[in-house]
Scaffold this active site. Sequence first.
Site, PDB file in Angstrom:
ATOM      1  N   THR A  12      55.199  -5.325 -56.374  1.00  0.00           N
ATOM      2  CA  THR A  12      56.509  -5.131 -55.751  1.00  0.00           C
ATOM      3  C   THR A  12      56.564  -3.835 -54.940  1.00  0.00           C
ATOM      4  O   THR A  12      55.748  -2.935 -55.124  1.00  0.00           O
ATOM      5  CB  THR A  12      57.636  -5.060 -56.813  1.00  0.00           C
ATOM      6  OG1 THR A  12      57.427  -3.905 -57.617  1.00  0.00           O
ATOM      7  CG2 THR A  12      57.634  -6.308 -57.678  1.00  0.00           C
ATOM      8  N   CYS A  13      57.560  -3.763 -54.072  1.00  0.00           N
ATOM      9  CA  CYS A  13      57.756  -2.587 -53.214  1.00  0.00           C
ATOM     10  C   CYS A  13      58.562  -1.543 -53.958  1.00  0.00           C
ATOM     11  O   CYS A  13      59.625  -1.117 -53.500  1.00  0.00           O
ATOM     12  CB  CYS A  13      58.464  -2.992 -51.930  1.00  0.00           C
ATOM     13  SG  CYS A  13      57.516  -4.170 -50.987  1.00  0.00           S
ATOM     14  N   ASP A  14      58.087  -1.160 -55.136  1.00  0.00           N
ATOM     15  CA  ASP A  14      58.779  -0.146 -55.922  1.00  0.00           C
ATOM     16  C   ASP A  14      57.745   0.808 -56.486  1.00  0.00           C
ATOM     17  O   ASP A  14      56.749   0.380 -57.076  1.00  0.00           O
ATOM     18  CB  ASP A  14      59.573  -0.801 -57.057  1.00  0.00           C
ATOM     19  CG  ASP A  14      60.529   0.175 -57.721  1.00  0.00           C
ATOM     20  OD1 ASP A  14      60.096   1.301 -58.071  1.00  0.00           O
ATOM     21  OD2 ASP A  14      61.706  -0.172 -57.885  1.00  0.00           O
TER      22      ASP A  14
END
Length: 376
Positions: free
Chosen positions: A323-325
């Site tokens: 994920t983009c986290d």
Amino acid sequence: MTPKIARFLAEQNPPSPCLVVDLDVIAHNFKRLHKALPLAQIYYAVKANPAAEILRVLEGLGSNFDAASIYEIEQCMALGIGAQRLSFGSTIKKEPDIAAAFRHGVNLFAFDSPAELDKLARAAPGARVFCRIFMTGEGADWPLSRKFGCDVDMACDLLVRARDMGLDPHGVSFHVGSQQRDLKQWDVALGKTKMLFTALTEKGIELKLINLGGGFPAKYRTRVPTLDAYGEAIMKAMTEHFGNNLPQMIVEPGRGVAGDAGVIQAEVVLISTKSYDDKRRWVYLDIGKFGGLPETMGEAIQYRLKTPHDGGPKGPVVLAGPTCDEVDVLYDAAGYQLPLDLAVGDKIQIMAAGAYTTTYASVGFNGFPPLTSYYI
Ligand SMILES: *Cc1c(COP(=O)(O)O)cnc(C)c1O
């Protein structure tokens, strides 16, 4: 990995990532725990993995069930599990949920505070209640301290108050922390428990039950004692503190039953470095903290990994989710090494991932669906 899971993955080639649970291992773990602690009744901690397939197997083996919410209670009852086999073990319950559970016939409730006791007295009059005492969580990879339990003096007053309010002060519970690797922690807890039993006898209350909680291990990276060793340590502490006059005992295994039964198959999405002289590769999988592995928070639970290149030369990696986290990094400080031959598209197996994974997966963070699972 059990042959059954290996065969399933080879023959079905399910979409990645997914969890595959071998129900024979669930049954095996239950029986082993029962053999290690024959005097204790087992209440499976439903929250570890609430799959109906698992609950049915355990019900067939005579298990009882500890529920963390009214939803878990109703899920068990929908499967035909009798209310007399359920406990409501959360210390943080809404009063209408207590009332609903009591109406369903549940008659064993946890508490650790005066306000919770007030709710129980109103919503479940006359019910059997047990007070949870505080433990430090020392020795556990996933501590359950601070948030739960009260000290022994307070527990003593609360159990007297329970009687005065018309409830049945049935016993004491504790949880030494999940994935507890220090067998002495049960002795510490039982020492406190004995003090409480003695203090209450002087006040005319004979407690009947000790709920020894969970803490039984799954096989992650660090070696753990055998279940038999847990059983021996607990029984030794029980007889040391209670002699021949043993109260009724309950254990509430979650991880110890479901953990080793499951394998997550994931896939390598990307391998990269952050500069030309970077010594460590970043390996990005199609599962991360939000896909069902939040127990990697603080790198607390360290899963064993299998790859198609095991046995070949290895190098250090940072392991991360898709994920983009920024927080979606699984292992950085834990010193994981993976084969140098590892390539994008390779399948990786995350071992002993049957507990605290499926229900922990986010509903759709970054659009990724929750973790798919198969029970075979
Ligand atoms: C979560 C929980 C358990 C299960 O703990 P494990 O360490 O997974 O066995 C048992 N009892 C209570 C009250 C819990 O909250």
